[in-house]
Scaffold this active site. Structure first.
Site, PDB file in Angstrom:
ATOM      1  N   SER A  18       0.823  -1.205   0.000  1.00 46.69           N
ATOM      2  CA  SER A  18       0.000   0.000   0.000  1.00 46.69           C
ATOM      3  C   SER A  18       0.856   1.255   0.000  1.00 46.69           C
ATOM      4  O   SER A  18       1.879   1.325   0.696  1.00 46.69           O
ATOM      5  CB  SER A  18      -0.870   0.002   1.255  1.00 46.69           C
ATOM      6  OG  SER A  18      -1.484   1.251   1.428  1.00 46.69           O
ATOM      7  N   TYR A  62      -2.346   0.030  10.148  1.00 47.69           N
ATOM      8  CA  TYR A  62      -2.564  -0.624   8.854  1.00 47.69           C
ATOM      9  C   TYR A  62      -1.324  -0.430   7.969  1.00 47.69           C
ATOM     10  O   TYR A  62      -0.763  -1.390   7.415  1.00 47.69           O
ATOM     11  CB  TYR A  62      -3.811  -0.043   8.162  1.00 47.69           C
ATOM     12  CG  TYR A  62      -3.862  -0.357   6.695  1.00 47.69           C
ATOM     13  CD1 TYR A  62      -4.141  -1.645   6.255  1.00 47.69           C
ATOM     14  CD2 TYR A  62      -3.583   0.625   5.737  1.00 47.69           C
ATOM     15  CE1 TYR A  62      -4.150  -1.951   4.893  1.00 47.69           C
ATOM     16  CE2 TYR A  62      -3.598   0.331   4.385  1.00 47.69           C
ATOM     17  CZ  TYR A  62      -3.873  -0.956   3.973  1.00 47.69           C
ATOM     18  OH  TYR A  62      -3.867  -1.248   2.633  1.00 47.69           O
ATOM     19  N   LYS A 114       1.706  -3.186   6.622  1.00 41.49           N
ATOM     20  CA  LYS A 114       2.140  -3.444   5.242  1.00 41.49           C
ATOM     21  C   LYS A 114       3.650  -3.244   5.107  1.00 41.49           C
ATOM     22  O   LYS A 114       4.344  -3.996   4.411  1.00 41.49           O
ATOM     23  CB  LYS A 114       1.388  -2.522   4.267  1.00 41.49           C
ATOM     24  CG  LYS A 114      -0.094  -2.850   4.146  1.00 41.49           C
ATOM     25  CD  LYS A 114      -0.307  -4.198   3.462  1.00 41.49           C
ATOM     26  CE  LYS A 114      -1.764  -4.570   3.327  1.00 41.49           C
ATOM     27  NZ  LYS A 114      -1.980  -5.862   2.664  1.00 41.49           N
TER      28      LYS A 114
END
Ligand code: UD1
Length: 356
Positions: free
Chosen positions: A134, A158, A162
């Site tokens: 991402s 989040y 990643k």
């Protein structure tokens, strides 16, 4: 069974294959003759999605397993049963806001899911992986297109999850030279399959802009809140690099072709290189739907950044991939899915959702 030999992969395991990007990827692979095996825990999706995938492709998914990728035994049994050549790993939690409240769940699912997968792959001699990464790992990197050398500065669990996965993958590849991993850093994938059968169907109130706009256009929600009108951008609203999900999955198919190029971890941005503000998206959606999008500007959303736009020159140079669809196409296809599925996939049984 195990196999991970040279030549392009023919049997591909897709984790999260019933999710938004995963389901579109399944169609893309089936359309191009791949044998597709899906694992999904349906925590944010439904089996109906895969029925639609098969309807669009006119072919069956080879096998579907309802499992959590952290479940090593279940995952291992899938590799026992199928001769997997490569893996597309989409299964993950992806709501930025929820990740700030549930960091343990996010690290467990996203990082723990990836290490469980790597372990099963290694045990079965499968060494080729395309990883869903991402742009969020760039954090507040500043303005202008960002290339892959931009230092990671993740600002929420989040994004950190990643980034941690990429660190793990880099280390695994450095120590185990039989592995090849392509990590694709998506900017903002949106839109839907042009058939109107597949699209993004978030549970409850959407976290992301385009699904929210779609529901406002459809009259399911009254007003869109525009998070921040005081950013240093041309109209004061935040700028993102939106990418059609069909272009996104075409890049994954190309990635499978390029897994044999060189061992190690290779990281690519997937974006268009052009930024659209929240107001640009509202205007484009209003045009596509022929509906007004009532909206009001409110305060900034915590954790948001002013601008995130890709320099996607590397993937263009190495694979010849460039997105072919623009913001109007994304809105048109999103609207078609919304119109044809006013309640999303509801009506088909849906399992309990991901942690929120
Ligand atoms: C975020 C992540 C991205 C991730 C994606 C998936 C960051 C920087 N990016 O994208 O990596 O893949 O979520 O969930 O963490 N907005 C509104 N009103 C709304 C919703 C959104 O104004 O109701 C605005 C946001 O403030 C933002 C833009 O629309 O400026 C896009 O938001 P969103 O669609 O949520 O995506 P990102 O936050 O960019």
């Amino acid at each position: 069974m195990t196999r991970s030999g040279p030549g392009p992969p023919s049997t591909v395991l897709v984790t999260g294959g019933a999710g938004f990007i995963g389901s579109h990827a399944c169609v893309e692979l089936l359309d191009h003759g791949y044998e597709v095996i899906v694992v999904d825990d349906y925590s944010n999706s439904t089996p109906e999605v895969l029925t639609r995938v098969e309807r669009i492709a006119g072919r069956f998914v080879g096998a579907v397993y309802e499992l959590d990728v952290r479940d090593r035994r279940a995952l291992s049994a899938v590799f026992d049963r199928h001769s997997v050549d490569a893996v597309l790993h989409f299964a993950a939690l992806k709501a930025v806001g929820a990740s700030t409240r549930l960091p343990v769940e996010y690290y467990d699912t996203n990082v723990g899911g990836t290490t469980a997968l790597l372990r099963a792959m290694r045990e079965h001699g499968v060494h080729r992986l395309v990883f869903s990464s991402s742009c969020s790992l760039y954090g507040d990197a500043g303005r202008g297109p960002l290339d892959e050398r931009t230092p990671a500065r993740p600002t929420n669990p989040y994004a950190t999850s990643k980034w941690l996965c990429e660190r793990v993958l880099a280390d695994v590849c450095a120590r185990l030279p039989e592995f090849t991993v392509l990590s694709l850093r998506y900017f903002n994938p949106v839109g839907a399959h042009p058939s109107g059968l597949l699209g993004e169907d978030p549970r409850g109130e959407p976290d992301n802009l385009m699904p929210y706009v779609a529901q406002v256009a459809a009259g399911r929600r009254e007003v869109l809140r525009v998070f921040g009108g005081d950013y240093p951008t041309r109209d004061g609203t935040a700028v993102r690099d939106y990418l059609h999900v069909m272009d996104t999955v075409e890049a994954h198919r190309l990635a499978l072709d390029h897994l044999g190029d060189a061992p190690g971890l290779h990281v690519y941005n997937l974006g268009s290189g052009s930024g659209s503000s929240v107001l640009d998206v509202i205007d484009a959606y209003a045009r596509a739907s022929g509906r007004a999008i009532p909206h009001e500007v409110v305060g900034r959303r915590p954790g948001d950044v002013a601008e995130l736009v890709a320099d996607a020159g590397a993937v263009a140079a190495d694979w010849g991939w460039r997105p072919g669809r623009d913001l109007d196409d994304m809105c048109r296809d999103s609207w078609r899915f919304q119109r044809l599925n006013p309640q999303g996939y509801a009506g088909s049984a849906r399992r309990p959702g991901p942690p929120r």
